[in-house]
Design a protein around this motif. Sequence first.
Motif, PDB file in Angstrom:
ATOM      1  N   SER A   2       0.846  -1.202   0.000  1.00 12.13           N
ATOM      2  CA  SER A   2       0.000   0.000   0.000  1.00 12.13           C
ATOM      3  C   SER A   2       0.878   1.247   0.000  1.00 12.13           C
ATOM      4  CB  SER A   2      -0.929   0.008   1.208  1.00 12.13           C
ATOM      5  OG  SER A   2      -0.356   0.733   2.272  1.00 12.13           O
ATOM      6  N   GLU A   3       0.304   2.339  -0.493  1.00 13.74           N
ATOM      7  CA  GLU A   3       1.100   3.568  -0.579  1.00 13.74           C
ATOM      8  C   GLU A   3       1.516   4.040   0.815  1.00 13.74           C
ATOM      9  OE1 GLU A   3      -0.985   7.359  -1.353  1.00 13.74           O
ATOM     10  OE2 GLU A   3      -2.741   6.106  -1.760  1.00 13.74           O
ATOM     11  N   PHE A   4       0.717   3.678   1.841  1.00 13.38           N
ATOM     12  CA  PHE A   4       1.035   4.145   3.197  1.00 13.38           C
ATOM     13  C   PHE A   4       2.185   3.326   3.795  1.00 13.38           C
ATOM     14  CE2 PHE A   4      -3.524   4.816   2.401  1.00 13.38           C
ATOM     15  CZ  PHE A   4      -3.467   6.196   2.258  1.00 13.38           C
ATOM     16  N   ASN A   6       4.404   1.865   1.953  1.00 12.90           N
ATOM     17  CA  ASN A   6       5.552   2.317   1.162  1.00 12.90           C
ATOM     18  C   ASN A   6       6.112   3.632   1.715  1.00 12.90           C
ATOM     19  OD1 ASN A   6       7.296   1.908  -1.112  1.00 12.90           O
ATOM     20  ND2 ASN A   6       6.327   3.710  -2.007  1.00 12.90           N
ATOM     21  N   TRP A   7       5.202   4.539   2.066  1.00 10.37           N
ATOM     22  CA  TRP A   7       5.626   5.823   2.649  1.00 10.37           C
ATOM     23  C   TRP A   7       6.420   5.583   3.930  1.00 10.37           C
ATOM     24  CZ3 TRP A   7       3.863   7.213   7.557  1.00 10.37           C
ATOM     25  CH2 TRP A   7       4.373   8.435   8.023  1.00 10.37           C
ATOM     26  N   HIS A   8       5.919   4.684   4.776  1.00  8.18           N
ATOM     27  CA  HIS A   8       6.591   4.436   6.059  1.00  8.18           C
ATOM     28  C   HIS A   8       7.957   3.797   5.823  1.00  8.18           C
ATOM     29  CE1 HIS A   8       7.270   2.576  10.083  1.00  8.18           C
ATOM     30  NE2 HIS A   8       6.860   3.775  10.431  1.00  8.18           N
ATOM     31  N   ASN A   9       7.986   2.831   4.924  1.00 11.94           N
ATOM     32  CA  ASN A   9       9.270   2.181   4.602  1.00 11.94           C
ATOM     33  C   ASN A   9      10.297   3.199   4.118  1.00 11.94           C
ATOM     34  OD1 ASN A   9       8.146  -0.254   5.228  1.00 11.94           O
ATOM     35  ND2 ASN A   9       7.877  -0.942   3.122  1.00 11.94           N
ATOM     36  N   GLU A  10       9.872   4.040   3.195  1.00  4.51           N
ATOM     37  CA  GLU A  10      10.825   5.017   2.638  1.00  4.51           C
ATOM     38  C   GLU A  10      11.268   6.023   3.696  1.00  4.51           C
ATOM     39  OE1 GLU A  10       9.236   6.701  -0.929  1.00  4.51           O
ATOM     40  OE2 GLU A  10       9.675   4.880  -2.077  1.00  4.51           O
ATOM     41  N   THR A  11      10.342   6.403   4.540  1.00  6.76           N
ATOM     42  CA  THR A  11      10.677   7.364   5.588  1.00  6.76           C
ATOM     43  C   THR A  11      11.706   6.770   6.551  1.00  6.76           C
ATOM     44  OG1 THR A  11       8.467   8.278   5.421  1.00  6.76           O
ATOM     45  CG2 THR A  11       9.688   8.841   7.395  1.00  6.76           C
ATOM     46  N   LYS A  14      15.151   6.503   4.829  1.00  3.70           N
ATOM     47  CA  LYS A  14      15.848   7.798   4.712  1.00  3.70           C
ATOM     48  C   LYS A  14      16.377   8.264   6.069  1.00  3.70           C
ATOM     49  CE  LYS A  14      13.582   9.313   0.533  1.00  3.70           C
ATOM     50  NZ  LYS A  14      12.326   9.820   0.021  1.00  3.70           N
ATOM     51  N   GLU A  31      15.752  -0.062  -4.215  1.00  6.03           N
ATOM     52  CA  GLU A  31      14.313  -0.309  -4.350  1.00  6.03           C
ATOM     53  C   GLU A  31      13.950  -1.761  -4.047  1.00  6.03           C
ATOM     54  OE1 GLU A  31      11.278   1.231  -5.064  1.00  6.03           O
ATOM     55  OE2 GLU A  31      12.532   2.874  -4.380  1.00  6.03           O
ATOM     56  N   LYS A 208      14.595  -1.998   0.167  1.00  9.62           N
ATOM     57  CA  LYS A 208      13.183  -1.817   0.547  1.00  9.62           C
ATOM     58  C   LYS A 208      12.397  -3.123   0.409  1.00  9.62           C
ATOM     59  CE  LYS A 208      10.528   1.022  -1.741  1.00  9.62           C
ATOM     60  NZ  LYS A 208       9.910   2.205  -2.344  1.00  9.62           N
TER      61      LYS A 208
END
Length: 213
Positions: A2-4, A6-11, A14, A31, A208
Amino acid sequence: MSEFVNWHNETMMKKAQQALEAHNFLVELCENSDDAREKALKQLDKESSIGIGGSMTVHEIGLFEHLKDNGYNLINPYVPDLTREQVFELRRKTLMSDFFLAGCNAITLEGEIVNVDGYGNRVSAIIFGPRKVFLFAGMNKIVLDRQQALDRIFDIAAPINAKRLNRKTPCAATGICSDCDSPERICKHLTVNMRQNIPDRIKIFLIKENLGF
Ligand code: SF4
């Protein structure tokens, strides 16, 4: 994914990158497994010696197989049927390799790398010896701090590894660490890499995906 998520993973990735780089570790954000493998291969060559340390992740991303099948100068103590003496000799040689490839047990958002080893060859090589160290970690290895790193190591990584290695330890039967005194205990050396003196020596490929244990 899910995009959420994915957002948490990327955050998280980083944040880990920022903290690690502040401590002189290099970080490549990847990636997926293919991305990590290709990024690593661009930086390896067939003339340099490449020592292999313990890592499920190096296998899972297909890097070990690629190096083995394509004429790279591997120092590989994990060849089946080696004698104990041969394994030790190869492990000693990895300490002087040009590149050392391994996994790690936990990476903290405070910018530290935490590992537990049996013989200590992996953690020794990370600390000193090889000219370059490439560490491969799925994002499941990211934790908040040292305490969470220890929790993940003794609650998850070590019991699974003990089971995988068929050790006669309590955790290989129960799945739970009891800080055992077993002669087959796999947890003998605990290290925290807090900083790196040589700026471009240790590089972490942060991937990721969930990889290894
Ligand atoms: S200390 Fe012993 S029981 Fe705990 S994880 Fe390590 S091998 Fe298993």
